[in-house]
Design a protein around this motif. Sequence first.
Motif, PDB file in Angstrom:
ATOM      1  N   THR A  73      -5.604  -9.249  17.407  1.00 29.86           N
ATOM      2  CA  THR A  73      -5.696  -8.090  16.626  1.00 29.86           C
ATOM      3  C   THR A  73      -4.368  -7.608  16.254  1.00 29.86           C
ATOM      4  OG1 THR A  73      -7.955  -7.756  17.627  1.00 29.86           O
ATOM      5  CG2 THR A  73      -7.127  -5.781  16.644  1.00 29.86           C
ATOM      6  N   PHE A  74      -3.520  -6.797  17.608  1.00 24.42           N
ATOM      7  CA  PHE A  74      -2.285  -6.286  17.558  1.00 24.42           C
ATOM      8  C   PHE A  74      -1.107  -6.932  16.790  1.00 24.42           C
ATOM      9  CE2 PHE A  74       1.578  -4.494  18.920  1.00 24.42           C
ATOM     10  CZ  PHE A  74       1.473  -2.960  18.694  1.00 24.42           C
ATOM     11  N   ALA A  75      -1.030  -8.167  17.424  1.00 22.69           N
ATOM     12  CA  ALA A  75       0.136  -8.948  17.048  1.00 22.69           C
ATOM     13  C   ALA A  75      -0.117  -9.645  15.654  1.00 22.69           C
ATOM     14  CB  ALA A  75       0.410 -10.107  18.150  1.00 22.69           C
ATOM     15  N   ASP A  76      -1.171 -10.130  15.431  1.00 19.22           N
ATOM     16  CA  ASP A  76      -1.659 -10.901  14.110  1.00 19.22           C
ATOM     17  C   ASP A  76      -1.967  -9.899  13.208  1.00 19.22           C
ATOM     18  OD1 ASP A  76      -1.230 -13.073  12.763  1.00 19.22           O
ATOM     19  OD2 ASP A  76      -3.224 -13.680  13.089  1.00 19.22           O
ATOM     20  N   ARG A  77      -3.193  -9.294  13.469  1.00 22.97           N
ATOM     21  CA  ARG A  77      -3.651  -8.770  12.218  1.00 22.97           C
ATOM     22  C   ARG A  77      -3.029  -7.302  11.800  1.00 22.97           C
ATOM     23  NH1 ARG A  77      -8.704 -10.980  14.286  1.00 22.97           N
ATOM     24  NH2 ARG A  77      -9.257  -9.097  15.171  1.00 22.97           N
ATOM     25  N   CYS A  78      -2.524  -6.648  12.802  1.00 24.17           N
ATOM     26  CA  CYS A  78      -1.806  -5.426  12.694  1.00 24.17           C
ATOM     27  C   CYS A  78      -0.249  -5.557  12.444  1.00 24.17           C
ATOM     28  CB  CYS A  78      -2.036  -4.447  13.789  1.00 24.17           C
ATOM     29  SG  CYS A  78      -1.077  -2.950  13.539  1.00 24.17           S
ATOM     30  N   HIS A  79       0.608  -6.178  13.377  1.00 22.54           N
ATOM     31  CA  HIS A  79       1.920  -6.422  13.404  1.00 22.54           C
ATOM     32  C   HIS A  79       2.427  -7.306  12.339  1.00 22.54           C
ATOM     33  CE1 HIS A  79       5.961  -6.297  14.634  1.00 22.54           C
ATOM     34  NE2 HIS A  79       6.283  -7.648  14.638  1.00 22.54           N
ATOM     35  N   HIS A  80       1.887  -8.609  12.172  1.00 22.35           N
ATOM     36  CA  HIS A  80       2.269  -9.614  11.426  1.00 22.35           C
ATOM     37  C   HIS A  80       1.620  -9.315  10.121  1.00 22.35           C
ATOM     38  CE1 HIS A  80       2.572 -12.736  14.818  1.00 22.35           C
ATOM     39  NE2 HIS A  80       3.758 -11.973  14.667  1.00 22.35           N
ATOM     40  N   ALA A  81       0.611  -8.602  10.192  1.00 20.07           N
ATOM     41  CA  ALA A  81       0.059  -8.267   8.670  1.00 20.07           C
ATOM     42  C   ALA A  81       0.885  -7.358   7.900  1.00 20.07           C
ATOM     43  CB  ALA A  81      -1.439  -7.466   8.556  1.00 20.07           C
ATOM     44  N   LYS A  82       1.411  -6.534   8.737  1.00 15.13           N
ATOM     45  CA  LYS A  82       2.600  -5.402   7.984  1.00 15.13           C
ATOM     46  C   LYS A  82       3.764  -6.189   7.546  1.00 15.13           C
ATOM     47  CE  LYS A  82       1.449  -1.607  11.320  1.00 15.13           C
ATOM     48  NZ  LYS A  82       1.947  -0.833  12.479  1.00 15.13           N
ATOM     49  N   GLU A  83       4.159  -7.375   8.419  1.00 13.60           N
ATOM     50  CA  GLU A  83       5.577  -8.085   7.904  1.00 13.60           C
ATOM     51  C   GLU A  83       5.160  -8.857   6.810  1.00 13.60           C
ATOM     52  OE1 GLU A  83       7.678  -8.432  12.118  1.00 13.60           O
ATOM     53  OE2 GLU A  83       6.031 -10.195  11.550  1.00 13.60           O
ATOM     54  N   GLU A  84       3.852  -9.429   6.725  1.00 14.58           N
ATOM     55  CA  GLU A  84       3.700 -10.544   5.621  1.00 14.58           C
ATOM     56  C   GLU A  84       3.136 -10.079   4.439  1.00 14.58           C
ATOM     57  OE1 GLU A  84       0.881 -13.510   7.382  1.00 14.58           O
ATOM     58  OE2 GLU A  84       2.093 -13.993   8.897  1.00 14.58           O
ATOM     59  N   ALA A  85       2.284  -8.946   4.579  1.00 14.32           N
ATOM     60  CA  ALA A  85       1.964  -8.027   3.213  1.00 14.32           C
ATOM     61  C   ALA A  85       2.669  -7.205   2.654  1.00 14.32           C
ATOM     62  CB  ALA A  85       0.493  -7.628   3.672  1.00 14.32           C
ATOM     63  N   GLU A  86       3.696  -6.628   3.573  1.00 12.14           N
ATOM     64  CA  GLU A  86       4.509  -5.415   3.037  1.00 12.14           C
ATOM     65  C   GLU A  86       6.249  -5.855   3.040  1.00 12.14           C
ATOM     66  OE1 GLU A  86       2.748  -3.390   1.393  1.00 12.14           O
ATOM     67  OE2 GLU A  86       0.961  -3.693   2.336  1.00 12.14           O
ATOM     68  N   LEU A  87       6.553  -6.119   4.577  1.00 14.24           N
ATOM     69  CA  LEU A  87       7.827  -5.976   4.436  1.00 14.24           C
ATOM     70  C   LEU A  87       8.450  -7.153   3.783  1.00 14.24           C
ATOM     71  CD1 LEU A  87      10.722  -5.282   5.998  1.00 14.24           C
ATOM     72  CD2 LEU A  87       9.900  -6.691   7.952  1.00 14.24           C
ATOM     73  N   PHE A  88       7.868  -8.577   4.102  1.00 14.31           N
ATOM     74  CA  PHE A  88       8.597  -9.740   3.447  1.00 14.31           C
ATOM     75  C   PHE A  88       8.474  -9.629   2.042  1.00 14.31           C
ATOM     76  CE2 PHE A  88       7.413 -12.560   7.225  1.00 14.31           C
ATOM     77  CZ  PHE A  88       8.134 -11.686   8.264  1.00 14.31           C
ATOM     78  N   PRO A  89       7.487  -9.191   1.232  1.00 13.85           N
ATOM     79  CA  PRO A  89       7.516  -8.998  -0.388  1.00 13.85           C
ATOM     80  C   PRO A  89       8.502  -8.054  -0.647  1.00 13.85           C
ATOM     81  CG  PRO A  89       5.099  -9.239   0.678  1.00 13.85           C
ATOM     82  CD  PRO A  89       6.111  -8.914   1.736  1.00 13.85           C
ATOM     83  N   ALA A  90       8.790  -6.960   0.066  1.00 12.61           N
ATOM     84  CA  ALA A  90       9.914  -5.931  -0.200  1.00 12.61           C
ATOM     85  C   ALA A  90      11.031  -6.762  -0.092  1.00 12.61           C
ATOM     86  CB  ALA A  90       9.602  -4.889   0.723  1.00 12.61           C
ATOM     87  N   LEU A  91      11.414  -7.700   0.900  1.00 11.88           N
ATOM     88  CA  LEU A  91      12.694  -8.482   0.960  1.00 11.88           C
ATOM     89  C   LEU A  91      12.695  -9.351  -0.106  1.00 11.88           C
ATOM     90  CD1 LEU A  91      12.952  -8.478   4.648  1.00 11.88           C
ATOM     91  CD2 LEU A  91      14.056  -7.070   3.546  1.00 11.88           C
ATOM     92  N   GLU A  92      11.616  -9.909  -0.761  1.00 12.43           N
ATOM     93  CA  GLU A  92      11.788 -10.798  -1.623  1.00 12.43           C
ATOM     94  C   GLU A  92      12.337 -10.174  -2.884  1.00 12.43           C
ATOM     95  OE1 GLU A  92       8.267 -14.003  -2.161  1.00 12.43           O
ATOM     96  OE2 GLU A  92       7.481 -12.590  -0.437  1.00 12.43           O
ATOM     97  N   ARG A  93      11.807  -8.960  -3.212  1.00  4.65           N
ATOM     98  CA  ARG A  93      12.321  -8.408  -4.412  1.00  4.65           C
ATOM     99  C   ARG A  93      13.768  -8.176  -4.295  1.00  4.65           C
ATOM    100  NH1 ARG A  93       7.034  -5.907  -3.554  1.00  4.65           N
ATOM    101  NH2 ARG A  93       8.012  -4.343  -2.157  1.00  4.65           N
ATOM    102  N   HIS A  94      14.507  -8.101  -3.219  1.00  8.92           N
ATOM    103  CA  HIS A  94      15.707  -8.126  -3.035  1.00  8.92           C
ATOM    104  C   HIS A  94      16.597  -9.444  -3.156  1.00  8.92           C
ATOM    105  CE1 HIS A  94      16.439  -3.847  -2.676  1.00  8.92           C
ATOM    106  NE2 HIS A  94      15.407  -3.855  -2.268  1.00  8.92           N
ATOM    107  N   GLY A  95      15.787 -10.580  -3.321  1.00  9.74           N
ATOM    108  CA  GLY A  95      16.359 -12.042  -3.480  1.00  9.74           C
ATOM    109  C   GLY A  95      15.925 -12.976  -2.270  1.00  9.74           C
ATOM    110  N   LEU A  96      15.534 -12.456  -1.257  1.00 13.28           N
ATOM    111  CA  LEU A  96      15.256 -13.292  -0.071  1.00 13.28           C
ATOM    112  C   LEU A  96      14.052 -14.473  -0.489  1.00 13.28           C
ATOM    113  CD1 LEU A  96      17.060 -11.206   1.350  1.00 13.28           C
ATOM    114  CD2 LEU A  96      15.808 -11.733   3.453  1.00 13.28           C
ATOM    115  N   PRO A  97      14.506 -15.583  -0.456  1.00 12.48           N
ATOM    116  CA  PRO A  97      13.277 -16.582  -0.847  1.00 12.48           C
ATOM    117  C   PRO A  97      12.196 -16.569   0.191  1.00 12.48           C
ATOM    118  CG  PRO A  97      14.974 -17.728  -0.055  1.00 12.48           C
ATOM    119  CD  PRO A  97      15.504 -16.469  -0.089  1.00 12.48           C
TER     120      PRO A  97
END
Length: 206
Positions: free
Chosen positions: A84-108
């Motif tokens: 719940t906390f580590a995956d559906r909350c913390h990792h979800a923030k990274e995978e759905a929000e942070l990582f796409p934001a970094l992709e827009r700056h050129g990180l594959p």
Amino acid sequence: ADPGLARLIRERSRKAAARHRAARAKWAKEARKDWNASPITLLVHEHEVILRALALLERLGRRLESGDAIDQPALAWLLDFFRTFADRCHHAKEEAELFPALERHGLPRESGPLGVMLEEHEAGRALVRAMADGDARATAKAIREYVALLRAHIDKENSVLFPLAEQLLSDEEQRTLMHAFEAVEQAQGLDLHERLLAGLTRLEGD
């Protein structure tokens, strides 16, 4: 329509909203104590909470490896915490929000730091399943591997990925990211963080 029933529904909705605001305020206060509010510092704080849970899990794993009985409800609670906390909350923030934001700056997404982080998220999910489904020996092995994986994963994010994100993301992008993180938390329930932190503190005291 029954006016009394309508008033009751409105009152219950008002109280639920108040409880949610209080829970979020309490979480935000603990999460952002001495920091400027930012999505990266929130993620770092969540890492600290996850590390506390990993210490408890490691203790149970060592008892299993020694052939001792363990508190099975505590193990079940911790597995739910990581789902719940580590995956559906913390990792979800990274995978759905942070990582796409970094992709827009050129990180594959498929290679480099993001690719490694995503692979490790999947490896962690597999180990949580192994902990839930295995016998004592298999569970102890999965615990040992999971604890090592997440500690190394957290260190890489804190020391490499997060500083990079702070360099790449503008103030406006970080504000947008924080709003997106809050939406992820709201989707998980009104008082999820408060309940999980309280349960973690109880286990630490046992």
